[in-house]
Design a protein around this motif. Structure first.
Motif, PDB file in Angstrom:
ATOM      1  N   ILE A 296       0.217  -8.824 -18.503  1.00 20.11           N
ATOM      2  CA  ILE A 296      -0.607  -8.593 -19.771  1.00 20.11           C
ATOM      3  C   ILE A 296      -1.244  -7.419 -19.712  1.00 20.11           C
ATOM      4  O   ILE A 296      -1.343  -6.971 -20.943  1.00 20.11           O
ATOM      5  CB  ILE A 296      -1.625  -9.760 -19.727  1.00 20.11           C
ATOM      6  N   VAL A 297      -1.725  -7.044 -18.663  1.00 20.90           N
ATOM      7  CA  VAL A 297      -2.369  -5.455 -18.537  1.00 20.90           C
ATOM      8  C   VAL A 297      -1.399  -4.536 -19.197  1.00 20.90           C
ATOM      9  O   VAL A 297      -1.867  -3.549 -20.170  1.00 20.90           O
ATOM     10  CB  VAL A 297      -2.789  -5.058 -17.336  1.00 20.90           C
ATOM     11  N   MET A 298      -0.185  -4.556 -18.806  1.00 26.11           N
ATOM     12  CA  MET A 298       0.801  -3.552 -19.258  1.00 26.11           C
ATOM     13  C   MET A 298       1.126  -3.625 -20.711  1.00 26.11           C
ATOM     14  O   MET A 298       1.236  -2.793 -21.542  1.00 26.11           O
ATOM     15  CB  MET A 298       2.080  -3.698 -18.349  1.00 26.11           C
ATOM     16  N   LEU A 299       1.114  -4.802 -21.267  1.00 22.38           N
ATOM     17  CA  LEU A 299       1.295  -5.046 -22.626  1.00 22.38           C
ATOM     18  C   LEU A 299       0.018  -4.587 -23.490  1.00 22.38           C
ATOM     19  O   LEU A 299       0.381  -4.167 -24.798  1.00 22.38           O
ATOM     20  CB  LEU A 299       1.738  -6.495 -23.051  1.00 22.38           C
ATOM     21  N   VAL A 300      -1.052  -5.067 -22.975  1.00 25.51           N
ATOM     22  CA  VAL A 300      -2.378  -4.613 -23.726  1.00 25.51           C
ATOM     23  C   VAL A 300      -2.332  -3.116 -23.732  1.00 25.51           C
ATOM     24  O   VAL A 300      -2.784  -2.408 -24.963  1.00 25.51           O
ATOM     25  CB  VAL A 300      -3.544  -4.990 -23.031  1.00 25.51           C
ATOM     26  N   VAL A 301      -1.989  -2.331 -22.751  1.00 22.41           N
ATOM     27  CA  VAL A 301      -2.012  -0.760 -22.794  1.00 22.41           C
ATOM     28  C   VAL A 301      -1.085  -0.166 -23.714  1.00 22.41           C
ATOM     29  O   VAL A 301      -1.220   0.475 -24.594  1.00 22.41           O
ATOM     30  CB  VAL A 301      -1.468  -0.006 -21.411  1.00 22.41           C
ATOM     31  N   ILE A 302       0.411  -0.970 -23.820  1.00 24.04           N
ATOM     32  CA  ILE A 302       1.479  -0.475 -24.738  1.00 24.04           C
ATOM     33  C   ILE A 302       0.775  -0.581 -25.969  1.00 24.04           C
ATOM     34  O   ILE A 302       0.907   0.235 -27.085  1.00 24.04           O
ATOM     35  CB  ILE A 302       2.700  -1.309 -24.244  1.00 24.04           C
ATOM     36  N   TYR A 303       0.046  -1.926 -26.485  1.00 21.55           N
ATOM     37  CA  TYR A 303      -0.475  -2.060 -27.736  1.00 21.55           C
ATOM     38  C   TYR A 303      -1.313  -1.307 -28.125  1.00 21.55           C
ATOM     39  O   TYR A 303      -1.488  -0.715 -29.226  1.00 21.55           O
ATOM     40  CB  TYR A 303      -0.873  -3.818 -27.664  1.00 21.55           C
ATOM     41  N   ILE A 304      -2.298  -0.839 -27.329  1.00 24.23           N
ATOM     42  CA  ILE A 304      -3.127   0.139 -27.653  1.00 24.23           C
ATOM     43  C   ILE A 304      -2.616   1.401 -28.069  1.00 24.23           C
ATOM     44  O   ILE A 304      -3.051   2.134 -29.166  1.00 24.23           O
ATOM     45  CB  ILE A 304      -4.418   0.260 -26.359  1.00 24.23           C
ATOM     46  N   LEU A 305      -1.927   1.909 -27.178  1.00 20.31           N
ATOM     47  CA  LEU A 305      -1.049   3.254 -27.444  1.00 20.31           C
ATOM     48  C   LEU A 305      -0.424   3.065 -28.874  1.00 20.31           C
ATOM     49  O   LEU A 305      -0.343   4.107 -29.713  1.00 20.31           O
ATOM     50  CB  LEU A 305      -0.146   3.487 -26.333  1.00 20.31           C
ATOM     51  N   ALA A 306       0.401   1.955 -29.153  1.00 25.36           N
ATOM     52  CA  ALA A 306       1.267   1.703 -30.156  1.00 25.36           C
ATOM     53  C   ALA A 306       0.242   1.839 -31.300  1.00 25.36           C
ATOM     54  O   ALA A 306       0.447   2.497 -32.534  1.00 25.36           O
ATOM     55  CB  ALA A 306       1.968   0.433 -30.011  1.00 25.36           C
ATOM     56  N   ARG A 307      -0.804   1.013 -31.309  1.00 22.41           N
ATOM     57  CA  ARG A 307      -1.634   1.092 -32.454  1.00 22.41           C
ATOM     58  C   ARG A 307      -2.306   2.193 -32.749  1.00 22.41           C
ATOM     59  O   ARG A 307      -2.866   2.360 -34.139  1.00 22.41           O
ATOM     60  CB  ARG A 307      -2.789  -0.155 -32.101  1.00 22.41           C
ATOM     61  N   TRP A 308      -2.634   3.092 -31.775  1.00 21.90           N
ATOM     62  CA  TRP A 308      -3.218   4.379 -32.100  1.00 21.90           C
ATOM     63  C   TRP A 308      -2.162   5.542 -32.474  1.00 21.90           C
ATOM     64  O   TRP A 308      -2.486   6.126 -33.545  1.00 21.90           O
ATOM     65  CB  TRP A 308      -3.957   4.714 -30.801  1.00 21.90           C
ATOM     66  N   LEU A 309      -1.134   5.554 -31.919  1.00 22.92           N
ATOM     67  CA  LEU A 309      -0.066   6.507 -32.143  1.00 22.92           C
ATOM     68  C   LEU A 309       0.665   6.207 -33.598  1.00 22.92           C
ATOM     69  O   LEU A 309       1.217   7.117 -34.296  1.00 22.92           O
ATOM     70  CB  LEU A 309       0.986   6.527 -30.928  1.00 22.92           C
ATOM     71  N   ILE A 310       1.230   4.831 -33.701  1.00 23.12           N
ATOM     72  CA  ILE A 310       2.130   4.642 -34.748  1.00 23.12           C
ATOM     73  C   ILE A 310       1.357   4.808 -36.304  1.00 23.12           C
ATOM     74  O   ILE A 310       2.329   5.447 -36.865  1.00 23.12           O
ATOM     75  CB  ILE A 310       2.400   3.072 -34.683  1.00 23.12           C
ATOM     76  N   PRO A 311       0.175   4.347 -36.394  1.00 19.73           N
ATOM     77  CA  PRO A 311      -0.332   5.020 -37.854  1.00 19.73           C
ATOM     78  C   PRO A 311      -0.412   6.407 -38.025  1.00 19.73           C
ATOM     79  O   PRO A 311      -0.213   7.171 -38.899  1.00 19.73           O
ATOM     80  CB  PRO A 311      -1.593   4.390 -37.836  1.00 19.73           C
ATOM     81  N   VAL A 312      -0.765   7.071 -36.984  1.00 21.11           N
ATOM     82  CA  VAL A 312      -0.502   8.521 -36.861  1.00 21.11           C
ATOM     83  C   VAL A 312       0.689   9.116 -36.984  1.00 21.11           C
ATOM     84  O   VAL A 312       0.714  10.108 -37.999  1.00 21.11           O
ATOM     85  CB  VAL A 312      -1.207   9.178 -35.413  1.00 21.11           C
ATOM     86  N   VAL A 313       1.646   8.618 -36.662  1.00 20.23           N
ATOM     87  CA  VAL A 313       3.120   9.076 -36.720  1.00 20.23           C
ATOM     88  C   VAL A 313       3.602   8.791 -38.059  1.00 20.23           C
ATOM     89  O   VAL A 313       4.179   9.699 -38.560  1.00 20.23           O
ATOM     90  CB  VAL A 313       4.122   8.450 -35.596  1.00 20.23           C
ATOM     91  N   LEU A 314       3.232   7.644 -38.624  1.00 21.29           N
ATOM     92  CA  LEU A 314       3.816   7.192 -39.704  1.00 21.29           C
ATOM     93  C   LEU A 314       3.136   8.278 -40.924  1.00 21.29           C
ATOM     94  O   LEU A 314       3.770   8.710 -42.038  1.00 21.29           O
ATOM     95  CB  LEU A 314       3.097   5.767 -40.203  1.00 21.29           C
ATOM     96  N   GLN A 315       1.850   8.667 -40.725  1.00 26.36           N
ATOM     97  CA  GLN A 315       1.074   9.374 -41.547  1.00 26.36           C
ATOM     98  C   GLN A 315       1.785  10.769 -41.714  1.00 26.36           C
ATOM     99  O   GLN A 315       1.856  11.430 -42.657  1.00 26.36           O
ATOM    100  CB  GLN A 315      -0.400   9.514 -41.493  1.00 26.36           C
TER     101      GLN A 315
END
Length: 362
Positions: free
Chosen positions: A69-88
């Protein structure tokens, strides 16, 4: 059994195993990624296992679940932060006007044209025409539509991969010997002790290596993003460049160079209004060089000395060979794979002088 028939049977078995690995390469890839994640999560499982609830230690299955769960949360936080930036950033590049780039690079392009035409007077080289030919197709609307379709398919495949890898990782975390016991089954029982010693040594080295790599990537992401933002790049652009350079930094020697070149290209394509290429690119080069010196002098020697324990030239040649065989993917997995090969070579072929020399520090 005749030795010839035994060798034929062994060769046939290896061919059959190789074919199965190739045919089910996606599943094998999931298993390998899950094994790597379980190695990285092993210290956290151990830490959770030492916790007490009402005087009793947390069971292994619960510690494994908490770690996942900790690993998935870390991945989720990074994805939620990075993906919108990359898409923009992708949207910004998709609407990019090449005329803006050529106008910004007007003087350097003229100097390049003069230099080339001086030595090749009959060539009549035009930097503007070259840029139009090479860059225009990248921003064509048809290519963009195809890219969107590819991204959609990629997202579906990614969802399947995440579920599969998470499922396998949980059981590898829950039973840290499960993967190793599966490997042992493929070897004769008389080699079981050797295999177990090699796997234990491999685990220790790879845990240190992967954790060190993650820390190094995080440090580079921060140390590149913040200075790039301070010199005038937009924050989203700085984050994208920092993420790309951090990921490519996993490939020693060559990765940082590729990341620096890609970062400069992205910066040129995303120049802030009123900024000149020289005012951005020159400080960027200084930032990349300074961090790379810090990385080479402090970070990488610590990571490699505690895990790989190999000569820098040795690592460089291994990376080149892996890149020749399997491209960028091979370069990414070159050091972990070489570490495993060295450990097993020491266990089974230590009577050869070359193996003794290559594995003397393990």
């Amino acid at each position: 059994m005749n030795p010839i028939y035994r060798w034929i049977a062994a060769g046939a078995g290896l061919l059959a195993a190789g074919f199965l690995v190739w045919y089910f390469q996606t599943i094998v890839f999931y298993i390998l990624i899950a094994a790597v994640l379980s190695l990285m999560g092993k210290p956290l499982v151990t830490a959770f296992g030492h916790l007490r609830i009402r005087g009793r230690h947390i069971p292994r299955w619960l510690a494994a679940m908490a770690t996942l769960i900790v690993m998935l949360v870390v991945i989720y936080i990074l994805a939620r932060w990075l993906i919108p930036v990359v898409l923009q950033q992708i949207n910004q590049l998709a609407s990019f006007d090449i005329d803006r780039l050529t106008a910004a690079l007007g003087e350097p392009m003229r100097q390049i044209e003069t230099y080339i035409n001086t030595f090749l007077p009959d060539n009549n080289f035009s930097a503007r025409a070259y840029l139009d030919t090479r860059l225009a197709p990248l921003f064509d609307s048809v290519n963009l539509g195809q890219s969107i379709t590819s991204v959609t398919v990629w997202v579906v495949d990614l969802a399947i991969a995440l579920f599969s890898i998470s499922f396998i990782t949980y059981f590898f975390l829950k039973d840290d010997r499960l993967f190793f016991e599966s490997v042992v089954l493929f070897f004769p029982s008389k080699y079981e002790a050797n295999i177990r010693r090699a796997l234990d040594s491999t685990t220790t080295l790879l845990v240190r290596y992967f954790i060190g790599i993650c820390i190094e990537m995080l440090i580079k992401l921060i140390c590149i993003t913040v200075p790039l933002y301070l010199i005038g790049l937009e924050f989203n652009t700085a984050v994208v460049i920092g993420a790309i350079t951090a990921v490519l930094n996993v490939i020693p020697y060559i990765g940082p160079l590729i990341g620096g070149i890609l970062g400069c290209i992205i910066a040129l394509l995303s120049l802030p209004a009123g900024a000149t290429p020289g005012a951005i690119i020159f400080p960027m080069v200084i930032i990349f060089v300074v961090f790379q010196l810090i990385d080479n002098i402090i970070l990488q020697p610590y990571i490699y000395s505690s895990s790989v324990k190999a000569h820098p030239l040795e690592i460089f040649l291994v990376i080149l060979m892996a890149g020749y065989i399997a491209g960028v993917t091979g370069m990414l997995f070159a050091i972990p794979a070489y570490t495993v090969i060295r450990v097993f070579a020491k266990e089974f072929f230590n009577h050869f002088r070359v193996v003794q020399k290559l594995t003397e520090n393990i």
